[in-house]
Scaffold this motif. Sequence first.
Motif, short mmCIF file in Angstrom:
data_model
loop_
_atom_site.label_atom_id
_atom_site.label_comp_id
_atom_site.label_asym_id
_atom_site.label_seq_id
_atom_site.Cartn_x
_atom_site.Cartn_y
_atom_site.Cartn_z
N ASN A 75 8.69 4.85 134.05
CA ASN A 75 8.13 5.96 133.29
C ASN A 75 7.00 6.56 134.13
O ASN A 75 5.92 5.97 134.24
CB ASN A 75 7.60 5.47 131.94
N TYR A 76 7.26 7.70 134.73
CA TYR A 76 6.31 8.28 135.67
C TYR A 76 5.09 8.90 134.99
O TYR A 76 4.14 9.29 135.65
CB TYR A 76 6.99 9.34 136.53
N TYR A 77 5.13 9.01 133.66
CA TYR A 77 4.07 9.75 132.97
C TYR A 77 3.18 8.89 132.08
O TYR A 77 2.00 9.16 131.94
CB TYR A 77 4.70 10.86 132.12
N ASP A 78 3.75 7.83 131.47
CA ASP A 78 3.01 7.13 130.43
C ASP A 78 2.57 5.72 130.79
O ASP A 78 1.64 5.20 130.20
CB ASP A 78 3.85 7.06 129.14
N ASP A 79 3.23 5.08 131.72
CA ASP A 79 2.95 3.67 131.98
C ASP A 79 2.51 3.48 133.43
O ASP A 79 3.31 3.20 134.31
CB ASP A 79 4.20 2.82 131.67
N GLU A 80 1.22 3.62 133.66
CA GLU A 80 0.70 3.55 135.00
C GLU A 80 0.86 2.15 135.58
O GLU A 80 1.13 1.98 136.78
CB GLU A 80 -0.78 3.94 135.01
N ALA A 81 0.72 1.13 134.74
CA ALA A 81 0.83 -0.25 135.22
C ALA A 81 2.26 -0.54 135.69
O ALA A 81 2.46 -1.17 136.73
CB ALA A 81 0.43 -1.23 134.12
N ASP A 82 3.25 -0.08 134.93
CA ASP A 82 4.64 -0.30 135.32
C ASP A 82 4.97 0.47 136.60
O ASP A 82 5.67 -0.02 137.48
CB ASP A 82 5.57 0.14 134.20
N TYR A 96 6.24 -1.14 140.09
CA TYR A 96 7.46 -0.67 140.76
C TYR A 96 7.17 -0.32 142.22
O TYR A 96 7.89 -0.75 143.13
CB TYR A 96 7.99 0.56 140.02
#
Length: 449
Positions: free
Chosen positions: A73-80, A84
């Motif tokens: 999710n390039y917009y909402d989950d900075e940690a994920d 990645y």
Amino acid sequence: MSAHPLPVDPLPPPEIEYIANETSDDDRIVHLTLLRHFPLQPLITSRLCHVLLLENADVPDAQENKIVSWVVNYYDDEADLEAYRTTLYQFADEYITPLLLSLPDDDVLLAPRDSVFVVRTIDDGNGHRTVHLTPGLPDGLREVETDTLRRLKAIGTMRPESIPVITPIYDADSIMVLSLFDSGSRNVMRVLLPDSNRSIAVMQWIPTVTMLLSPESTQVMEAGTLREMAVLQAIPPHPHVVGPPIAYVSRRFEDTTLLCGFVSRFIPGGTVHDVVLNAGQPVALARRAKWAYQLASALRHIHEVARTYHGDVKLDNVMLDEHDNAVLIDFEQGRANEEAAAPEIHAGATVSMTGDGMLVYRFPSEDEKPESCLGRRAYPYDAWAGMPRAIEAAEVHALGVAFSKLFEEDGVTSDIVKKCKLENPNARPTFEELEMYSKRLVVSLAPSC
């Protein structure tokens, strides 16, 4: 084909610089764009390369499968997103970088265009695995490339004025891509030409690897490249406009020579945006005023002499040449700059003109607004093709936004910038007025004798 692990070169290896990563439209391919640097080479100091990670059905638990199947999710989950990227670049550092550095220098240094490799884990059936780099496009992208090339025109079928006789045509395979200027969809590239001077230039061509990974957008990208080529051909010379193509790019396909791109002159000084906003130190007002005058002069020429428009006026599209003069680039005209677009462009208004020359706008209703959204409209200025003053007024608004950044800390231009950005297009100045204003500003800042 090369395999990992490999012996270490006793000489200091060229540096591998990863500059972008993205996924294909269907999320089944991860694309790494990188530069392989050659610090000891006097002319070809870097080469652009692409590495593709695909789903590996033969080795289900291969590391590339984990990366390709990762739903980011390039917009909402900075940690994920960070996790990645960490996984991707750890894989690149452990496998891709050593493999690329193990290739003979000439395999990359002298390769045509930009090199493409597919990375793949191979299991020999005895529990021993190696990671390989295979040159060339995978089959799925070759099919997209074939479909794209079949849409292009053969050079022999084009009108003589489309390609001036005196302009050279280079086969794509004779051009070496050194680096990217723009990692966006069209991939504007710095290249080495095969002419007698071994000239450095700027190339746009079809199809780039990025285009092939986005087949739903490929035709839009194609149209932008071909449109810019035609627009640049038609603009009479002006010292602050990039000018017509200095060469064209061809490609042999199915016994036909296709026109697949064009080459522009290389402008070495970087963008005004980078010099003004990212330099870390103030830029003299007189220097910025000179650029403002040159930009206003270029836009007046485009509108009054060439009878066309730019479409994306911003400081990122103004380069500085070797004499510190401003040069306007990027004539794709495909989409307006949303940050700088005038209200009437954002709204998708229609326009007419009264007998006394006043512009009258009709703005869409609430029901019509979703269809008129700026982000969904290609070539938004074309709807006003019969109203050049309306197009000029909208581009004056965009220039006002650019001027507000160029003179962010100076009150001397605040009044003219406000006029450029007035809500009422009829009240905005013309490019002639802006050229005269900025010329007076340059004169007022010149040192007295």
